[in-house]
Write a protein that holds these residues in place. Structure first.
Motif, PDB file in Angstrom:
ATOM      1  N   GLN A  86       0.827  -1.207   0.000  1.00 17.20           N
ATOM      2  CA  GLN A  86       0.000   0.000   0.000  1.00 17.20           C
ATOM      3  C   GLN A  86       0.864   1.261   0.000  1.00 17.20           C
ATOM      4  OE1 GLN A  86      -0.312  -2.816   2.001  1.00 17.20           O
ATOM      5  NE2 GLN A  86      -2.105  -2.487   3.325  1.00 17.20           N
ATOM      6  N   PHE A  87       1.980   1.191   0.715  1.00 19.87           N
ATOM      7  CA  PHE A  87       2.856   2.353   0.769  1.00 19.87           C
ATOM      8  C   PHE A  87       3.518   2.609  -0.589  1.00 19.87           C
ATOM      9  CE2 PHE A  87       7.033   4.331   1.666  1.00 19.87           C
ATOM     10  CZ  PHE A  87       6.565   5.536   2.157  1.00 19.87           C
TER      11      PHE A  87
ATOM     12  N   GLY B  55       3.931   6.055  -5.357  1.00 19.56           N
ATOM     13  CA  GLY B  55       3.701   6.238  -6.787  1.00 19.56           C
ATOM     14  C   GLY B  55       2.777   7.405  -7.074  1.00 19.56           C
ATOM     15  N   GLN B  56       1.788   7.603  -6.222  1.00 19.80           N
ATOM     16  CA  GLN B  56       0.863   8.715  -6.398  1.00 19.80           C
ATOM     17  C   GLN B  56       1.530  10.067  -6.127  1.00 19.80           C
ATOM     18  OE1 GLN B  56      -2.625   7.877  -4.007  1.00 19.80           O
ATOM     19  NE2 GLN B  56      -2.780   5.801  -4.841  1.00 19.80           N
TER      20      GLN B  56
ATOM     21  N   LEU C 183       9.102   3.065  -8.504  1.00 23.73           N
ATOM     22  CA  LEU C 183       9.717   1.914  -7.857  1.00 23.73           C
ATOM     23  C   LEU C 183      10.690   1.214  -8.807  1.00 23.73           C
ATOM     24  CD1 LEU C 183       9.779  -0.034  -5.394  1.00 23.73           C
ATOM     25  CD2 LEU C 183       8.012  -1.371  -6.602  1.00 23.73           C
ATOM     26  N   ILE C 184      11.882   0.970  -8.313  1.00 23.45           N
ATOM     27  CA  ILE C 184      12.865   0.137  -9.015  1.00 23.45           C
ATOM     28  C   ILE C 184      13.011  -1.138  -8.190  1.00 23.45           C
ATOM     29  CG2 ILE C 184      15.204  -0.030  -9.929  1.00 23.45           C
ATOM     30  CD1 ILE C 184      13.530   2.202 -11.192  1.00 23.45           C
ATOM     31  N   SER C 185      12.611  -2.261  -8.755  1.00 24.83           N
ATOM     32  CA  SER C 185      12.627  -3.508  -8.007  1.00 24.83           C
ATOM     33  C   SER C 185      14.060  -3.924  -7.683  1.00 24.83           C
ATOM     34  CB  SER C 185      11.933  -4.618  -8.794  1.00 24.83           C
ATOM     35  OG  SER C 185      12.673  -4.914  -9.966  1.00 24.83           O
ATOM     36  N   GLU C 186      14.190  -4.828  -6.732  1.00 19.53           N
ATOM     37  CA  GLU C 186      15.513  -5.275  -6.312  1.00 19.53           C
ATOM     38  C   GLU C 186      16.295  -5.870  -7.477  1.00 19.53           C
ATOM     39  OE1 GLU C 186      17.601  -7.951  -2.762  1.00 19.53           O
ATOM     40  OE2 GLU C 186      15.428  -7.906  -2.992  1.00 19.53           O
TER      41      GLU C 186
ATOM     42  N   ALA D 195      12.567   5.116  -5.896  1.00 19.24           N
ATOM     43  CA  ALA D 195      12.621   4.292  -4.694  1.00 19.24           C
ATOM     44  C   ALA D 195      13.157   2.923  -5.101  1.00 19.24           C
ATOM     45  CB  ALA D 195      11.235   4.175  -4.073  1.00 19.24           C
ATOM     46  N   VAL D 196      14.384   2.618  -4.675  1.00 20.15           N
ATOM     47  CA  VAL D 196      15.075   1.423  -5.146  1.00 20.15           C
ATOM     48  C   VAL D 196      15.069   0.359  -4.049  1.00 20.15           C
ATOM     49  CG1 VAL D 196      17.210   0.518  -6.126  1.00 20.15           C
ATOM     50  CG2 VAL D 196      16.568   2.919  -6.520  1.00 20.15           C
TER      51      VAL D 196
END
Length: 472
Positions: A267-268, A273-274, A279-282, A328-329
């Motif tokens: 949810q965070f 994103g809003q 987001l950059i996934s691992e 956000a990585v």
């Protein structure tokens, strides 16, 4: 062009400090609180006047390549306005405490000549803060700006001198090491002033503590923030985005890592994103590391840059949303071999996932012990006791609760921290102070000690608890 010898360098600094000493003695002689207040206000107006503020902000960005103009205007204004609010009723001259019970009367005294090393990240706001505090305490000050910060510092001083002319103050109260700067010049200044104040690189801080002059240095930032399962996720995401993007993350108080409890992690991420957080996934984190630290050195094309330049430099054009404000990585690694766990000075945020609050606390502790110990942590939570838990267990001088971290840490109009751009980190960060640098650090005092009625206790008055404890 004649090359200046080291002897010439030392003579220049000796002359600057000698003029500062002469001006300070005249400033202190016959002084009143009003004299010190007017001097501080004159320096404050030099940066608060809107046209000059904008000129300084534009020059700062143009010459350092760091941050953005609108946010620097806001920073110059708010940090200086807040500082002046803090100073409005501060007593820095004459009797500042008279206690009949102890028989002690305390008299405020200037320190003398302050030597201040200031960074390129805030080439106007930080010098202004130091200058105002120094003058409020009856001191003179000599600045050593970073090479890229020289134009802004020179311009700030010109604005201050224009105000000094209006009230009959000596320009020698506020000086700077002239360009070109050098380590030798700065070292000489450190050695012959009366107090050293250093904001910036940890190399400079360590040099200050070794110089033989009383010194106040501040520690490295690497702010880690916990988001727990009781947080208002929409408000939290908004505040983190606001803080992370302010002045392109030039502040050492901008969030560097966020640790999110598993229960609300997904949810965070949606809430981030809003607010422009991509987001950059691992699985894609190593690509970010390779581009952010080519050859192991932080990429200057990313440091404190606008979002579009950051995205381009990291090779993410057309791979993240067009409205991306920061990245956000996802990562799990902590330590020297995991650079995402350290300070990034960019619109890049490390994102950690924690099983529960205890796990989040441990992740935060490990990050701080790697880098940023003593500076500050953040907590977004509705559970009041958790802030106390962090304050009692983590190596940190501040726990910032439910606030945009970089705006709150250095003082805000809605919290009680002193307005400052320099945060002491205590013994955890190798510093002599654990408070925000403020006017109290720019004065000393003389105590008048009078005889009072004797207050000598009996042994049982001071040892009764211990005796009872050992005898059962």
């Amino acid at each position: 062009m004649t090359t200046m010898t080291n002897s010439d360098d030392l003579d220049i600094i000796n002359g600057i400090v000698a003029r500062a000493r002469k001006a300070q003695k005249a400033f202190e002689t016959g002084a009143t609180q009003q004299r010190y207040d007017i001097a501080a206000q004159a320096a404050a107006w030099a940066i608060l006047e809107p046209e000059r503020n904008r000129a300084l902000a534009e020059l700062s960005v143009a010459t350092t390549g760091l941050g953005n103009v609108q946010d620097k205007i806001a920073k110059n204004h708010n940090k200086t306005l807040g500082l002046m609010r803090d100073l409005l009723t501060a007593r820095t001259h004459g009797v500042i405490r008279d206690d009949p019970e102890s028989g002690i009367t305390e008299i405020a005294r200037p320190i003398g000549v302050i030597g201040a090393v200031v960074p390129s990240t805030n080439p106007a706001a930080t010098p202004a803060n130091n200058i105002i505090n120094a003058l409020k305490g009856g001191n003179a000050i000599v600045l050593s700006p970073s090479p890229k910060g020289v134009p802004a510092c020179e311009t700030l001083l010109a604005f201050i001198y224009a105000e000094f002319d209006k009230v009959g103050l000596d320009d020698d109260l506020v000086q700077m090491i002239p360009a070109p700067g050098s380590k030798d010049k700065t070292q000489r200044m450190l050695e012959i002033v009366d107090l050293v104040v250093v904001t910036g690189s940890q190399d400079n801080v360590r040099r200050a503590y070794r110089c033989g002059t009383p010194a106040i240095g501040v520690g490295a930032g690497n702010v880690t923030v916990i988001v727990d399962e009781t947080a208002d996720l929409a408000a939290t995401a908004f505040k983190i985005a606001q803080s992370k993007t302010f002045d392109n993350a030039t502040s050492c108080s901008a969030e560097s890592a966020v640790v999110v409890l598993d229960e609300v992690y997904d949810q965070f991420i949606d809430a981030l994103g809003q607010n422009g957080g991509a987001l950059i996934s691992e699985s894609g984190s190593q690509t970010i590391v390779d581009k952010l630290w080519p050859n192991g050195i932080l990429n200057r094309a990313v440091i404190a840059q606008d979002a579009d330049k950051t995205v381009e430099a990291l090779g993410l054009t057309d791979k993240v949303p067009a409205d991306t404000r920061f990245l956000a990585v996802e990562t799990r690694g902590i330590g020297p071999n995991h650079p995402l766990s350290g300070e990034k000075l960019s619109r890049v945020l490390a994102l950690y996932r924690a099983r529960d609050f205890a796990d989040a606390t441990e992740i935060t502790r490990r990050i701080l012990m790697h880098q940023g110990a003593g500076h500050s942590v953040g907590l977004h939570s509705s559970t009041k006791v958790r802030a106390l838990e962090l304050a009692e267990t983590l190596p940190t001088s501040r726990v910032i609760v439910n606030q945009a971290h970089c705006i709150a840490t250095g003082g805000a109009f809605n919290n009680g921290m002193a307005f400052s751009l320099s945060m002491g980190c205590g013994s955890w960060g190798g510093n002599s102070i654990d408070d925000n640098l403020n006017w109290r650090h720019f004065i000393q005092s003389t105590k008048v000690v009078r005889e009072i009625t004797e207050r000598k206790p009996a042994l049982e008055d001071v040892l009764a608890q211990y005796w009872k404890h050992v005898t059962g």
